[in-house]
Design a protein around this motif. Structure first.
Motif, PDB file in Angstrom:
ATOM      1  N   THR A  20       5.922   3.650   6.794  1.00 36.87           N
ATOM      2  CA  THR A  20       5.942   2.206   6.470  1.00 36.87           C
ATOM      3  C   THR A  20       4.575   1.813   6.706  1.00 36.87           C
ATOM      4  O   THR A  20       3.969   1.005   5.727  1.00 36.87           O
ATOM      5  CB  THR A  20       6.926   1.267   7.173  1.00 36.87           C
ATOM      6  N   PHE A  21       3.948   2.010   7.855  1.00 36.59           N
ATOM      7  CA  PHE A  21       2.470   1.577   8.231  1.00 36.59           C
ATOM      8  C   PHE A  21       1.650   2.103   7.101  1.00 36.59           C
ATOM      9  O   PHE A  21       0.778   1.373   6.466  1.00 36.59           O
ATOM     10  CB  PHE A  21       2.135   1.864   9.607  1.00 36.59           C
ATOM     11  N   ALA A  22       1.583   3.341   6.893  1.00 38.61           N
ATOM     12  CA  ALA A  22       0.844   4.085   5.942  1.00 38.61           C
ATOM     13  C   ALA A  22       0.914   3.422   4.237  1.00 38.61           C
ATOM     14  O   ALA A  22      -0.114   2.997   3.694  1.00 38.61           O
ATOM     15  CB  ALA A  22       1.222   5.531   5.652  1.00 38.61           C
ATOM     16  N   GLU A  23       2.035   2.861   3.821  1.00 39.13           N
ATOM     17  CA  GLU A  23       2.284   2.359   2.499  1.00 39.13           C
ATOM     18  C   GLU A  23       1.538   0.826   2.709  1.00 39.13           C
ATOM     19  O   GLU A  23       1.162   0.253   1.757  1.00 39.13           O
ATOM     20  CB  GLU A  23       3.530   2.375   2.297  1.00 39.13           C
ATOM     21  N   MET A  24       1.778   0.130   3.796  1.00 42.26           N
ATOM     22  CA  MET A  24       1.154  -1.245   3.970  1.00 42.26           C
ATOM     23  C   MET A  24      -0.265  -1.283   4.019  1.00 42.26           C
ATOM     24  O   MET A  24      -0.718  -2.374   3.392  1.00 42.26           O
ATOM     25  CB  MET A  24       1.769  -1.858   5.351  1.00 42.26           C
ATOM     26  N   VAL A  25      -0.843  -0.218   4.610  1.00 46.75           N
ATOM     27  CA  VAL A  25      -2.270  -0.398   4.724  1.00 46.75           C
ATOM     28  C   VAL A  25      -3.219   0.287   3.787  1.00 46.75           C
ATOM     29  O   VAL A  25      -4.549   0.132   3.535  1.00 46.75           O
ATOM     30  CB  VAL A  25      -2.918  -0.170   6.228  1.00 46.75           C
ATOM     31  N   SER A  26      -2.528   1.270   3.046  1.00 51.00           N
ATOM     32  CA  SER A  26      -3.375   2.231   2.432  1.00 51.00           C
ATOM     33  C   SER A  26      -3.382   1.943   0.799  1.00 51.00           C
ATOM     34  O   SER A  26      -2.724   1.530   0.083  1.00 51.00           O
ATOM     35  CB  SER A  26      -2.690   3.729   2.550  1.00 51.00           C
ATOM     36  N   ASP A  27      -4.688   2.562   0.452  1.00 54.74           N
ATOM     37  CA  ASP A  27      -4.830   2.699  -1.105  1.00 54.74           C
ATOM     38  C   ASP A  27      -4.069   3.992  -1.747  1.00 54.74           C
ATOM     39  O   ASP A  27      -3.581   3.739  -2.919  1.00 54.74           O
ATOM     40  CB  ASP A  27      -6.205   3.013  -1.475  1.00 54.74           C
ATOM     41  N   ARG A  28      -3.870   4.811  -0.971  1.00 48.89           N
ATOM     42  CA  ARG A  28      -3.352   6.021  -1.125  1.00 48.89           C
ATOM     43  C   ARG A  28      -2.910   6.908  -0.098  1.00 48.89           C
ATOM     44  O   ARG A  28      -3.169   6.493   1.164  1.00 48.89           O
ATOM     45  CB  ARG A  28      -4.184   7.025  -1.989  1.00 48.89           C
ATOM     46  N   VAL A  29      -1.430   7.543  -0.271  1.00 48.59           N
ATOM     47  CA  VAL A  29      -1.069   8.337   0.773  1.00 48.59           C
ATOM     48  C   VAL A  29      -0.772   9.540   0.364  1.00 48.59           C
ATOM     49  O   VAL A  29      -0.420   9.922  -0.634  1.00 48.59           O
ATOM     50  CB  VAL A  29       0.544   7.790   1.091  1.00 48.59           C
ATOM     51  N   GLY A  68      -2.908  -3.255  11.527  1.00 42.51           N
ATOM     52  CA  GLY A  68      -2.965  -3.088   9.859  1.00 42.51           C
ATOM     53  C   GLY A  68      -3.900  -3.825   9.432  1.00 42.51           C
ATOM     54  O   GLY A  68      -4.610  -4.014   8.414  1.00 42.51           O
ATOM     55  N   ASP A  69      -4.136  -5.046  10.026  1.00 42.34           N
ATOM     56  CA  ASP A  69      -5.076  -6.348   9.468  1.00 42.34           C
ATOM     57  C   ASP A  69      -6.423  -5.855   9.979  1.00 42.34           C
ATOM     58  O   ASP A  69      -7.335  -6.366   9.104  1.00 42.34           O
ATOM     59  CB  ASP A  69      -4.867  -7.702  10.335  1.00 42.34           C
ATOM     60  N   ILE A  70      -6.656  -4.980  10.757  1.00 44.86           N
ATOM     61  CA  ILE A  70      -8.100  -4.586  11.125  1.00 44.86           C
ATOM     62  C   ILE A  70      -8.326  -3.756  10.246  1.00 44.86           C
ATOM     63  O   ILE A  70      -9.532  -3.575   9.636  1.00 44.86           O
ATOM     64  CB  ILE A  70      -8.042  -4.069  12.563  1.00 44.86           C
ATOM     65  N   VAL A  71      -7.585  -2.708   9.841  1.00 45.50           N
ATOM     66  CA  VAL A  71      -7.983  -1.886   8.585  1.00 45.50           C
ATOM     67  C   VAL A  71      -8.092  -2.511   7.377  1.00 45.50           C
ATOM     68  O   VAL A  71      -9.146  -2.315   6.784  1.00 45.50           O
ATOM     69  CB  VAL A  71      -6.723  -0.932   8.585  1.00 45.50           C
ATOM     70  N   GLN A  72      -7.670  -3.449   7.121  1.00 41.68           N
ATOM     71  CA  GLN A  72      -7.966  -4.311   5.972  1.00 41.68           C
ATOM     72  C   GLN A  72      -9.127  -4.915   6.098  1.00 41.68           C
ATOM     73  O   GLN A  72     -10.154  -5.209   5.035  1.00 41.68           O
ATOM     74  CB  GLN A  72      -6.854  -5.310   5.501  1.00 41.68           C
ATOM     75  N   THR A  73      -9.267  -5.543   6.937  1.00 44.90           N
ATOM     76  CA  THR A  73     -10.681  -6.322   7.324  1.00 44.90           C
ATOM     77  C   THR A  73     -11.727  -5.311   7.024  1.00 44.90           C
ATOM     78  O   THR A  73     -12.951  -5.791   6.766  1.00 44.90           O
ATOM     79  CB  THR A  73     -10.722  -6.836   8.662  1.00 44.90           C
ATOM     80  N   LEU A  74     -11.874  -4.119   7.584  1.00 45.58           N
ATOM     81  CA  LEU A  74     -12.820  -3.134   7.733  1.00 45.58           C
ATOM     82  C   LEU A  74     -12.937  -2.590   6.262  1.00 45.58           C
ATOM     83  O   LEU A  74     -13.900  -2.439   5.518  1.00 45.58           O
ATOM     84  CB  LEU A  74     -12.472  -2.079   8.625  1.00 45.58           C
ATOM     85  N   LYS A  75     -11.710  -2.604   5.406  1.00 51.77           N
ATOM     86  CA  LYS A  75     -11.686  -2.281   4.214  1.00 51.77           C
ATOM     87  C   LYS A  75     -12.543  -3.255   3.325  1.00 51.77           C
ATOM     88  O   LYS A  75     -13.333  -2.805   2.470  1.00 51.77           O
ATOM     89  CB  LYS A  75     -10.310  -1.808   3.687  1.00 51.77           C
ATOM     90  N   GLY A  76     -12.379  -4.483   3.451  1.00 48.38           N
ATOM     91  CA  GLY A  76     -12.975  -5.487   2.996  1.00 48.38           C
ATOM     92  C   GLY A  76     -14.577  -5.456   3.332  1.00 48.38           C
ATOM     93  O   GLY A  76     -15.440  -6.057   2.437  1.00 48.38           O
ATOM     94  N   GLN A  77     -14.953  -4.768   4.235  1.00 45.10           N
ATOM     95  CA  GLN A  77     -16.366  -4.421   4.352  1.00 45.10           C
ATOM     96  C   GLN A  77     -17.162  -3.237   4.052  1.00 45.10           C
ATOM     97  O   GLN A  77     -17.969  -2.870   4.035  1.00 45.10           O
ATOM     98  CB  GLN A  77     -16.754  -4.821   6.079  1.00 45.10           C
ATOM     99  N   GLY A  78     -15.859  -2.614   3.207  1.00 47.21           N
ATOM    100  CA  GLY A  78     -16.405  -1.147   2.704  1.00 47.21           C
ATOM    101  C   GLY A  78     -16.379   0.142   3.404  1.00 47.21           C
ATOM    102  O   GLY A  78     -16.684   1.068   3.160  1.00 47.21           O
TER     103      GLY A  78
END
Length: 212
Positions: free
Chosen positions: A194-203, A173-183
């Motif tokens: 639970t994971f989906a809601e934690m990392v996603s902008d949309r489900v 999840g942290d990696i997903v957010q790191t990559l999101k920060g890089q666009g």
């Protein structure tokens, strides 16, 4: 931007999904949830060019991607559920294999790019290890690094937390957010709500869509 319009997939007389419509915006993290066997993995294999569709259109950043099995690009980087790492190669060799052999990237350049990716993912110290020496979470990060090394326009994950413990799941999840920060635009197939809601902008509820 990824646009899926009226995408239909059948196996003989069995319709997996029909007239599926979905849009993923640039830089968005979208999770597709739903029970096993409903067609989620089939969808991302079609997006990655590993599976054909019967009809419909896929547009990626204005370009139409063929759905008839004639694609040989890496515009959608797919991270497999079981990682699919080559056991005879080290981490760095797994990551540089495709850039060197498919894209004909210079070996020194490919290795530097791989080192940069591993640094981002916190795995640089594992570059010379073999897959059997890694934990499940570490293998997942290597699989992500290998996909990123081909510079995809979208990163697609197939059940990225399957078989991982709570700590490794959080790391993904942290990696997903790191990559999101890089666009990086990311598409996640998961049954883990639970994971989906934690990392996603949309489900996106796949079951609801295919049952329409």
């Amino acid at each position: 931007m990824l646009e899926i319009k009226k995408l239909t997939k059948k196996y003989d007389t069995n319709t997996i999904f029909r007239d599926l419509n979905l849009t993923v915006n640039d830089g968005e993290v979208l999770s597709i949830v739903g029970p096993s066997g409903i067609g989620k993995t089939t969808l991302i294999k079609i997006l990655a060019g590993l599976e054909t569709a019967n009809s419909g259109h896929i547009m990626l950043n204005g370009d139409e991607l063929p759905v008839d099995g004639t694609r040989f690009d890496a515009k959608v980087g797919l991270i497999f559920q079981d990682f699919n790492l080559f056991p005879q190669y080290t981490v760095i060799e797994n990551i540089t294999l495709a850039p060197i052999n498919v894209r004909k990237t210079d070996k020194v350049v490919a290795r530097q790019q791989a080192n940069n990716i591993l640094t981002t993912l916190g795995m640089l110290d594992k570059a010379d290890l073999y897959p059997y020496q890694l934990s499940g979470g570490q293998k997942q990060r290597v699989a992500i690094a290998r996909a990123l090394a081909m510079n995809p326009q979208i990163l697609a994950y197939d059940e990225p937390t399957s078989g991982l413990d709570e700590v490794a799941t959080k790391q993904v999840g942290d990696i997903v957010q790191t990559l999101k920060g890089q666009g990086v635009t990311q598409l996640i197939i998961t049954h883990d709500q639970t994971f989906a809601e934690m990392v996603s902008d949309r489900v996106f509820d796949f079951a609801t869509e295919v049952q329409r």
